[in-house]
Design a protein around this motif. Structure first.
Motif, PDB file in Angstrom:
ATOM      1  N   CYS A   6      33.553  37.329  39.760  1.00  0.00           N
ATOM      2  CA  CYS A   6      34.121  38.630  39.394  1.00  0.00           C
ATOM      3  C   CYS A   6      34.180  39.555  40.606  1.00  0.00           C
ATOM      4  CB  CYS A   6      33.290  39.277  38.284  1.00  0.00           C
ATOM      5  SG  CYS A   6      33.911  40.897  37.774  1.00  0.00           S
ATOM      6  N   ASP A   7      35.390  39.945  40.971  1.00  0.00           N
ATOM      7  CA  ASP A   7      35.616  40.888  42.074  1.00  0.00           C
ATOM      8  C   ASP A   7      36.999  41.485  41.871  1.00  0.00           C
ATOM      9  OD1 ASP A   7      36.238  42.013  44.778  1.00  0.00           O
ATOM     10  OD2 ASP A   7      34.346  41.033  45.299  1.00  0.00           O
ATOM     11  N   ASP A   8      37.150  42.780  42.138  1.00  0.00           N
ATOM     12  CA  ASP A   8      38.456  43.403  41.919  1.00  0.00           C
ATOM     13  C   ASP A   8      39.455  43.079  43.025  1.00  0.00           C
ATOM     14  OD1 ASP A   8      36.858  45.002  43.633  1.00  0.00           O
ATOM     15  OD2 ASP A   8      38.179  46.719  43.315  1.00  0.00           O
ATOM     16  N   GLU A   9      38.982  42.482  44.125  1.00  0.00           N
ATOM     17  CA  GLU A   9      39.885  42.093  45.208  1.00  0.00           C
ATOM     18  C   GLU A   9      40.225  40.607  45.090  1.00  0.00           C
ATOM     19  OE1 GLU A   9      38.272  43.130  48.966  1.00  0.00           O
ATOM     20  OE2 GLU A   9      38.036  45.257  48.477  1.00  0.00           O
ATOM     21  N   HIS A  10      41.522  40.328  44.998  1.00  0.00           N
ATOM     22  CA  HIS A  10      41.972  38.950  44.807  1.00  0.00           C
ATOM     23  C   HIS A  10      41.498  38.032  45.932  1.00  0.00           C
ATOM     24  CE1 HIS A  10      44.535  35.591  43.688  1.00  0.00           C
ATOM     25  NE2 HIS A  10      44.999  35.556  44.926  1.00  0.00           N
ATOM     26  N   LEU A  11      41.610  38.482  47.170  1.00  0.00           N
ATOM     27  CA  LEU A  11      41.215  37.644  48.304  1.00  0.00           C
ATOM     28  C   LEU A  11      39.722  37.344  48.280  1.00  0.00           C
ATOM     29  CD1 LEU A  11      43.358  39.152  51.223  1.00  0.00           C
ATOM     30  CD2 LEU A  11      43.750  37.036  49.941  1.00  0.00           C
ATOM     31  N   ALA A  12      38.932  38.330  47.869  1.00  0.00           N
ATOM     32  CA  ALA A  12      37.481  38.118  47.781  1.00  0.00           C
ATOM     33  C   ALA A  12      37.158  37.076  46.715  1.00  0.00           C
ATOM     34  CB  ALA A  12      36.781  39.436  47.466  1.00  0.00           C
ATOM     35  N   ARG A  13      37.867  37.136  45.583  1.00  0.00           N
ATOM     36  CA  ARG A  13      37.650  36.130  44.533  1.00  0.00           C
ATOM     37  C   ARG A  13      38.013  34.737  45.031  1.00  0.00           C
ATOM     38  NH1 ARG A  13      40.407  39.737  41.266  1.00  0.00           N
ATOM     39  NH2 ARG A  13      42.151  38.288  40.915  1.00  0.00           N
ATOM     40  N   ASN A  34      37.274  42.806  36.925  1.00  0.00           N
ATOM     41  CA  ASN A  34      36.393  43.957  36.709  1.00  0.00           C
ATOM     42  C   ASN A  34      35.291  43.556  35.733  1.00  0.00           C
ATOM     43  OD1 ASN A  34      37.331  44.487  33.911  1.00  0.00           O
ATOM     44  ND2 ASN A  34      39.228  45.145  34.909  1.00  0.00           N
ATOM     45  N   GLY A  35      34.344  44.458  35.530  1.00  0.00           N
ATOM     46  CA  GLY A  35      33.202  44.134  34.691  1.00  0.00           C
ATOM     47  C   GLY A  35      33.557  43.832  33.252  1.00  0.00           C
ATOM     48  N   ARG A  36      34.507  44.570  32.706  1.00  0.00           N
ATOM     49  CA  ARG A  36      34.902  44.335  31.314  1.00  0.00           C
ATOM     50  C   ARG A  36      35.465  42.924  31.148  1.00  0.00           C
ATOM     51  NH1 ARG A  36      36.349  47.345  26.730  1.00  0.00           N
ATOM     52  NH2 ARG A  36      37.928  46.341  25.449  1.00  0.00           N
ATOM     53  N   LEU A  51      28.864  35.622  39.596  1.00  0.00           N
ATOM     54  CA  LEU A  51      28.897  36.268  40.908  1.00  0.00           C
ATOM     55  C   LEU A  51      29.636  37.585  40.717  1.00  0.00           C
ATOM     56  CD1 LEU A  51      29.821  33.232  43.203  1.00  0.00           C
ATOM     57  CD2 LEU A  51      27.555  34.127  42.647  1.00  0.00           C
ATOM     58  N   LEU A  52      28.931  38.695  40.903  1.00  0.00           N
ATOM     59  CA  LEU A  52      29.425  39.983  40.425  1.00  0.00           C
ATOM     60  C   LEU A  52      29.482  41.030  41.532  1.00  0.00           C
ATOM     61  CD1 LEU A  52      30.197  41.247  37.646  1.00  0.00           C
ATOM     62  CD2 LEU A  52      27.796  41.850  37.367  1.00  0.00           C
ATOM     63  N   ASP A  53      30.679  41.565  41.755  1.00  0.00           N
ATOM     64  CA  ASP A  53      30.832  42.706  42.658  1.00  0.00           C
ATOM     65  C   ASP A  53      30.255  43.938  41.963  1.00  0.00           C
ATOM     66  OD1 ASP A  53      31.606  44.240  44.808  1.00  0.00           O
ATOM     67  OD2 ASP A  53      33.691  44.428  44.170  1.00  0.00           O
ATOM     68  N   ILE A  54      29.946  44.989  42.722  1.00  0.00           N
ATOM     69  CA  ILE A  54      29.372  46.188  42.112  1.00  0.00           C
ATOM     70  C   ILE A  54      30.426  47.268  41.888  1.00  0.00           C
ATOM     71  CG2 ILE A  54      27.788  48.126  42.479  1.00  0.00           C
ATOM     72  CD1 ILE A  54      25.847  46.188  43.740  1.00  0.00           C
ATOM     73  N   ARG A  55      31.147  47.628  42.920  1.00  0.00           N
ATOM     74  CA  ARG A  55      32.143  48.693  42.779  1.00  0.00           C
ATOM     75  C   ARG A  55      33.476  48.121  42.322  1.00  0.00           C
ATOM     76  NH1 ARG A  55      31.106  52.700  47.986  1.00  0.00           N
ATOM     77  NH2 ARG A  55      29.320  53.804  47.088  1.00  0.00           N
ATOM     78  N   PHE A  79      24.647  39.552  42.577  1.00  0.00           N
ATOM     79  CA  PHE A  79      25.550  40.576  43.087  1.00  0.00           C
ATOM     80  C   PHE A  79      26.090  40.166  44.456  1.00  0.00           C
ATOM     81  CE2 PHE A  79      23.236  43.802  40.358  1.00  0.00           C
ATOM     82  CZ  PHE A  79      24.317  44.017  39.516  1.00  0.00           C
ATOM     83  N   CYS A  80      27.382  40.348  44.634  1.00  0.00           N
ATOM     84  CA  CYS A  80      28.028  40.147  45.933  1.00  0.00           C
ATOM     85  C   CYS A  80      28.633  41.494  46.312  1.00  0.00           C
ATOM     86  CB  CYS A  80      29.120  39.077  45.842  1.00  0.00           C
ATOM     87  SG  CYS A  80      28.516  37.472  45.282  1.00  0.00           S
ATOM     88  N   THR A  81      28.071  42.145  47.309  1.00  0.00           N
ATOM     89  CA  THR A  81      28.424  43.539  47.541  1.00  0.00           C
ATOM     90  C   THR A  81      28.410  43.910  49.012  1.00  0.00           C
ATOM     91  OG1 THR A  81      27.730  45.812  47.061  1.00  0.00           O
ATOM     92  CG2 THR A  81      26.017  44.158  47.168  1.00  0.00           C
TER      93      THR A  81
END
Length: 246
Positions: A6-13, A34-36, A51-55, A79-81
């Motif tokens: 889970c990450d809001d940035e496609h490249l990071a995912r 996103n978290g939802r 694997l979860l981003d924070i922001r 968390f990956c942040t």
């Protein structure tokens, strides 16, 4: 090991997915932006690890971790942040481990190995710590139903109604029960909801007005609802002042 990324940035995912797939015994079973989405996908794919981003928008990683902890078989959270190590100290109790971006293969393998050794009791204990801390206001309320873990956006909630041990959450989508107290909810959402009775909190944005009913009782009219909610005598004056300032 089944992994949700889970990450809001496609490249990071995409980068995390490649690293996971290169790790022996691990596979990516779902992804979310996103978290939802992470909470929804976790119920479908039943991952061992998230694997979860924070922001992130809509629901951040901290709130998502809290909701994930309420699943019947909660996944381990890593968390990956981009936060620095000092800030990350505050997040330790919320997760099995954390990784600083950019995540490298060695760090990821170590975190996944750590997650693999945890048993269900240890994951449940981490979940309790998440729920107890509640670092800031949630955007969603989570409820266990026969359909699984349901997320109700706070902005769509009309009222909270207490009944013995549980609280009914009423929204446009219907009603669900949660195991929280009105006092806790009032503390967290006090600027969005107003108490009209010892057993009821009502969303300010949905109140159309207060009217006098039979036998001298006052009631609240809510937008989009036929039902009226009773206002106790001790809360009439306070509610009237609140409505005058809306």
């Amino acid at each position: 090991m089944r992994v949700l990324v889970c990450d809001d940035e496609h490249l990071a995912r995409e980068r995390l997915k490649r690293l996971v797939e290169k790790t022996d015994g691990c596979e990516v079973v779902a992804e979310a932006a996103n978290g939802r989405e992470a909470v929804v996908e976790a119920q479908k794919s039943r991952p061992d690890v998230v694997l979860l981003d924070i922001r992130m928008p809509d629901m951040d990683g901290m709130e998502a971790a809290e909701h994930l902890s309420k699943m019947d078989n909660p996944p381990a959270v890593i968390f990956c942040t981009a936060y620095d190590e000092h800030a990350l100290q505050a997040f330790k109790v919320h997760a099995v481990d954390y990784l600083l971006k950019p995540v490298n293969a060695e760090g990821l393998q170590g975190a996944l190995s750590k997650a693999k050794t945890l048993n269900r009791a240890q994951l449940a204990e981490i979940g309790r710590e998440v729920s107890e801390e509640k670092p800031r206001r949630r955007r969603h309320i989570s409820a266990r139903t026969h359909r699984g873990l349901e997320l109700v956006p706070v902005d769509e909630i009309r009222y909270f109604l207490a009944d013995q041990k549980y609280v009914t959450v009423c929204s446009a989508e219907g009603e669900v029960l949660i195991d929280e107290t009105l006092k806790e909810l009032e503390t967290e959402f006090g600027d969005q909801f107003v108490r009209i009775h010892r057993n009821a909190l009502v969303a300010l944005k949905y109140i159309e007005g207060m009217e006098l009913a039979t036998a001298g009782h006052h009631q609240v009219r809510l937008r989009g609802m036929d039902a009226r909610l009773t206002v106790s005598r001790r809360h009439v004056a306070g509610l009237r002042r609140v409505l005058q300032n809306l």
